[in-house]
Design an enzyme around this catalytic site. Structure first.
Site, PDB file in Angstrom:
ATOM      1  N   ARG A 164       0.748  -1.455  -0.105  1.00  0.00           N
ATOM      2  CA  ARG A 164      -0.022   0.153  -0.108  1.00  0.00           C
ATOM      3  C   ARG A 164       0.752   0.987   0.001  1.00  0.00           C
ATOM      4  NH1 ARG A 164      -2.488  -3.474  -0.975  1.00  0.00           N
ATOM      5  NH2 ARG A 164      -3.550  -4.968   0.204  1.00  0.00           N
ATOM      6  N   SER A 235     -11.204   1.084   3.524  1.00  0.00           N
ATOM      7  CA  SER A 235     -10.621   0.545   5.175  1.00  0.00           C
ATOM      8  C   SER A 235      -9.683   1.904   5.001  1.00  0.00           C
ATOM      9  CB  SER A 235      -9.424  -0.775   4.628  1.00  0.00           C
ATOM     10  OG  SER A 235      -9.854  -1.286   4.547  1.00  0.00           O
ATOM     11  N   GLU A 332      -4.755   4.453   6.247  1.00  0.00           N
ATOM     12  CA  GLU A 332      -4.326   4.534   5.364  1.00  0.00           C
ATOM     13  C   GLU A 332      -4.971   5.726   4.041  1.00  0.00           C
ATOM     14  OE1 GLU A 332      -5.566   0.457   3.238  1.00  0.00           O
ATOM     15  OE2 GLU A 332      -6.724   1.525   2.079  1.00  0.00           O
TER      16      GLU A 332
END
Ligand code: NAP
Length: 339
Positions: A164, A235, A332
């Site tokens: 990520r 998320s 995130e």
């Protein structure tokens, strides 16, 4: 290039919160991006780049600068015997692309079906799902360096992709204009993740990119809320990677906690911690809550939620995780600062 003044950021982000952006430039091609940057320079404004705004938290205080809305939806297919190279403008819808190539029977990104956002946003956090990361299909990323005015084509090896993560997260001066992908004419299904394996068990083998994409969309639709009914950025936190020693200590307390080896330690599913250790499914503070079907997902009530209310819930959850297991979790979702 179209310029608009005083645009609510809430209308440009899927969390649907955020104050007023001073100027918004809709950029349909590379020339528009250059023109928008020249405007920002002339007016001494900072800039920020947005695609569909599906992974950002905009402040209630707004943005005192210029927002570049990436809307280049161009596409070019270059056919080869064993593979196809596809170059797409940064504003092309990611899921439309996944569906386009699956319809052509091409392999590589089928596990990444149903992820909101644009093609230009995909390399920034190296989107990944069900065992596949977008970096594996990327050939190069075309960027404009806003600081130097230079146009560059960065091959995959120069993008510093990680879990990520990529250099585009840190080097905000690099504006992604287009991405070139390579999709394969033959491929192997990646169906080992528990959710996909369970789907196969119930529905039969998934043997084409189209079937895998459809299965993944169905699985995700049950775990992620409907964007038309609430504000969400999917998320909200990253699954943390902890040291092997930390993992062993946690496993001694919670034997059901799974862990997945990574180069830097062991990745643990945060949803397990939020659900099974902290019982935070559906946990709500004011207009913001953790989604009942997947507590990693933060849900904001339309019209009443604010970025301040999101910060309150997110900070509270992070503190609870830290108190319970001693792990500092990271967001995130990226924040758009006031300036
Ligand atoms: P999930 O499949 O329940 O997985 C939870 C966590 O366990 C993730 O960290 C996942 O790693 C890991 N994991 C599960 N099975 C694994 C296996 N067989 N091998 C290695 N690691 C495994 O997660 P979910 O929340 O329902 O989300 C489904 C998928 O979508 C996940 O892959 C998730 O990462 C992905 N997703 C991606 C984004 C994004 O790119 N921004 C946002 C939301 C969800 P991975 O994270 O490496 O898969």
């Amino acid at each position: 290039m179209t310029l608009r003044e005083n645009v609510p950021l809430a209308s440009l982000t899927t969390l649907r919160v955020g104050g007023i952006a001073r100027v918004v430039a809709e950029c349909r091609n590379t020339e528009d991006v250059a023109e928008a940057l020249a405007y920002a320079r002339t007016h001494a404004l900072p800039h920020v780049v947005l695609g569909e705004g599906s992974n950002v938290l905009a402040s209630d205080t707004g943005y005192d600068g210029l927002v570049l809305l990436m809307r280049d939806e161009s596409s070019a297919y270059d056919e080869h015997p064993g593979f196809v190279r596809v170059t797409l403008g940064a504003g092309y819808s990611w899921d439309r692309f996944v569906e386009d190539v699956a319809q052509r029977g091409l392999w590589g990104i089928e596990n990444l079906a149903g992820i909101p956002g644009t093609v230009g946003a995909a390399p920034v956090q190296n989107i990944g799902a069900y065992g596949v990361e977008v970096e594996s299909s990327i050939v190069s990323v075309s960027v404009l360096n806003a600081a130097t005015g230079e146009y560059l084509s960065l091959p995959r090896a120069e993008c510093a992709f990680g879990y990520r993560d990529s250099r585009f997260k840190r080097e905000r001066e690099l504006i992604i204009l287009a991405v070139t992908f390579e999709l394969q004419r033959t491929g192997t299904p990646h169906t080992h993740y528990a959710d996909v394996a369970r789907y196969e068990e119930a529905q039969g083998k998934l043997v084409t990119p189209l079937a895998i994409g459809q299965a993944v969309r169905e699985i995700r639709s049950k775990k992620f809320p409907d964007l038309s009914l609430c504000g969400t950025a999917g998320s909200f936190f990253k699954n943390p990677t902890i040291t092997v020693a930390e993992y062993e200590a946690l496993r001694a307390r919670y034997p059901e906690l799974t862990g997945f080896p990574m180069a830097t330690g062991v990745k643990v599913p945060l949803a397990f911690v939020l659900d099974r250790i902290l019982s935070l499914r559906g946990y709500r503070i004011g207009p913001v809550r953790l989604f009942e079907q997947q507590p990693l997902v933060l849900v904001a009530d339309i019209d009443s939620a604010t970025s301040a209310a999101i910060d309150v819930l997110a900070d509270d959850v992070a503190q609870r995780v830290h108190d319970a297991i001693g792990v500092a979790i990271e967001r995130e979702v990226q924040t758009i600062p006031r300036k």
